[in-house]
Design an enzyme around this catalytic site. Sequence first.
Site, short mmCIF file in Angstrom:
data_model
loop_
_atom_site.label_atom_id
_atom_site.label_comp_id
_atom_site.label_asym_id
_atom_site.label_seq_id
_atom_site.Cartn_x
_atom_site.Cartn_y
_atom_site.Cartn_z
N SER A 180 -4.27 20.61 29.28
CA SER A 180 -4.47 19.23 29.71
C SER A 180 -5.23 18.50 28.62
CB SER A 180 -5.27 19.19 31.01
OG SER A 180 -5.70 17.88 31.31
N TYR A 204 -12.87 21.68 36.78
CA TYR A 204 -11.52 21.76 36.21
C TYR A 204 -11.55 21.51 34.71
CZ TYR A 204 -6.60 20.52 35.43
OH TYR A 204 -5.33 20.46 34.95
#
Length: 338
Positions: A134, A147
């Site tokens: 990501s 996260y």
Amino acid sequence: MVITGASAGIGRATVRRFAADGYDVGLIARGKDGLNAAASEVMQEGRRAFVVPCDVADAEAVENAAERIENELGQIDVWVNNAMVSVFSPIAEMTADEFKRVTEVTYLGYVYGTLSALRRMRSRNRGTIVQVGSALAYRSIPLQSAYCAAKHAIIGFTDSLRCELIHDQSDVHVTVVEMPAVNTPQFSWVKSRLPNKAQPVPPIFQPEVAADAIYFAAHHCRREVWVGYSAVKAIIGQKIAPGFADHYLAKNGFVSQQTSEPQDADAPHNLWSPVDGPGGGDYGAHGSFDERARSYSPLLSLVETIPGRQLTMIGVGLGFAALVGTSLLASNSKRTRC
């Protein structure tokens, strides 16, 4: 190929992409309904599927899954680490168990998957491991600390592994695909303490764009693949002006992650176990943002046609231009002391 987090979202779209191109697929996830539905889609393409319900936080279970898949489908050529969980919450309201759980799934799950893949690929001196990353692996945002930290850890782990493979002159390839915001079902089931329902930070892309990027990464020798101009902007911006990004996200990063709809404080979430969806436990690939999601990424098209080194220079230029433009727009706003 084998993919974790195969039952929904990016994983589900990736299952479809590989099966359509002739791959037999080993499917790993916790949700049995979603896994079985994904397996049916593989078989509709005339390929074989093998389902292993498994929590990737359990290293022994991941290794057993890899063994069973090879026994059933044959040698693993591509392993995609994709499974994740998250918590939307201010850090001050997070619990130690929540940090531990996100880390065990979203980071250590990648480590365990990679170890199982390497045990098989190194002796054959071939194979590809794809880490689904990501832009948040480089530029953290508020309200997703666990996260973001896990995605950062994946980069650190993978960089070390890549060095060791080069040292050993191994033909096993490892690559990372850095994703932008994607329209997946996770925003319907993620644990959240936000006042309003969570959303991906625009611009939003459809999971098929992510699946195409993963497929490309599995078949081309690229160190990383960046998907979407927004990912480039975040990654390059963090390298050039991280302090500015801190203040920008402090101002904009809370509202941009929420819709205008109130969040149900008692809504079920998937942090500890799968949750049922509209089709039982099968959520499919798409989330609830189809009307706002893009089905095409011009940057990904460039990635697929331009050599890696040239693309890196283009990305640096685009990211720098975007950062300068954002800085100029922000220059008239009230300054925050540092």
